[in-house]
Design an enzyme around this catalytic site. Structure first.
Site: not given
Ligand code: PLP
Length: 380
Positions: A98, A197
């Site tokens: 990420y 998420k």
């Protein structure tokens, strides 16, 4: 208990006085002491709060860790974790991680003397070559973000065990969640999550989580959490608890939809490559099947012209053009300008995070609507 049951049990009847099925939101900063020298177990909400504790216990139970820790975001969780290390320590990190994790190391922790080598962690030899006497941790994402490469968690943990001084293996398990993959049972030491998420699952809360196996390591993480203070508040802890209960059913549907979308994309004339570990030609499929019980709801694909991504992002109606992932709503992301913009352009190009790459977080809508939306958006 099986994992779907454990998820539903998250925060169930933690308030024994009233028997409330749902954990109450203990919206309090502080707690009254019964007597001098006595405590109810709760003194001040930075240190601990019952709503946060319910979610921390739930995560530890799902990931099979000793204790859980909830933070204000995934990045706050990773920041707290990096505080385990000292100036001079070296870390090995997945190269297509990420972008925020890359930025944190590359722009901030470098100032405090930590160094990092970014490697392709799906190649065990690259990990071995990156080892230094000062290496203290290997931080993995598997599947990676956005190229869906698979790292062999067991092989990397056994490599880390053979070194002279101990090396922590840390897995960012955001993409699969404990429903599909439990790295601590495969030998990893620490698991982190962006709980924003799959764990919360509704694109309505930003949060981060950490859990670890070793009680002494958990004590250190708890110390850092209290000392630095980026804790998750009671309202957001409750939202996360509510989301967790449907983890299993959401991921099952997301995965079923993702496989159908991935297969459909492979047949599309404007799509030159599809990255999804559930496809038979995915190079990491065998490892994925050996360490996880599924392939997840994330996929990426490459289109044949750099003008197409802008058109797709403008034309989608069911899919939403937004960063993030893991929620019930399908999202489409353009990694090179969004999630991975902080990775230098030449590194992005080398990795394959090109201007033709799009990432999909497949939701729980009817898969026919998702495919029809992509079809009309891709039409040239
Ligand atoms: C794999 C991964 N780890 C960590 C993070 C950071 O989490 P947060 O956005 O909750 O700070 C993200 C965010 O997108 C992510 O995708």
């Amino acid at each position: 208990m099986k994992i779907s049951t454990k998820a539903v049990q998250a925060g169930l009847v933690t308030d024994k006085t009233t028997g409330a099925i749902s954990t109450p939101i203990y919206q309090t900063a502080t707690f009254r002491h019964p007597e001098l020298g006595q405590s109810t177990g709760y003194d001040y909400s930075r240190t601990q709060n019952p709503t946060r504790k319910a979610v921390e216990d739930a995560l530890a139970s799902l990931e099979e860790g000793h204790a859980g820790f909830a933070f204000a975001s995934g990045m706050a969780a990773i920041t707290a974790l990096l505080m385990l290390y000292r100036p001079g320590d070296h870390l090995i990190i997945t190269e297509d991680c990420y972008g925020g994790t890359y930025r944190l190391l590359d722009k901030l922790f470098i100032q405090f003397g930590l160094s990092a080598t970014f490697v392709d962690t799906s190649d065990i030899e690259e990990v071995r070559h990156a080892l230094q006497p000062s290496t203290k941790a290997i931080l993995l994402e598997t599947p990676t973000n956005p190229l869906m490469k698979i790292a062999d968690i067991k092989a990397i943990t056994s490599l880390a065990c053979k070194t002279t001084s101990p090396i922590h293996v840390i897995v960012d398990n955001t993409f699969l969640s404990p429903y599909l993959q439990r790295p601590l049972t495969l030998g990893a030491d620490i698991v982190i999550h962006s709980g924003s998420k799959y764990l919360s699952g509704h694109n309505d809360v930003v949060c981060g989580l950490v859990t670890a196996k070793d009680p002494a390591l958990c004590e250190k993480i708890g110390f850092i959490q209290n000392a630095t203070g980026a804790i998750l508040g009671p309202q957001d802890s409750w939202l996360l608890l509510r989301g967790l209960k449907t983890l299993a059913i959401r991921i099952r549907q997301q995965q079923e939809n993702a496989l159908a979308v991935a297969k459909w994309l492979t047949t599309h004339p404007s799509v030159t490559k599809v990255y999804y570990p559930g496809l038979t030609d995915h190079p990491g499929r065998a490892i994925q099947e050996s360490q996880a019980s599924g392939y997840g709801g994330m996929l990426s694909f490459v289109v044949d012209h750099p003008r197409l991504p802008a058109q797709v992002l403008r034309k989608v109606k069911v899919l939403q053009f937004a960063e993030s992932l893991g929620g019930v709503e399908s999202l489409i992301t353009f990694p090179s300008v969004q999630t991975h913009a902080d990775i230098p352009a030449d590194v992005r190009e080398r990795l394959g995070i090109s201007d033709c790459l799009l990432r999909l977080s497949v939701g729980i809508e009817d898969v026919e609507d998702i495919i029809a939306d992509l079809a009309q958006a891709l039409e040239q």
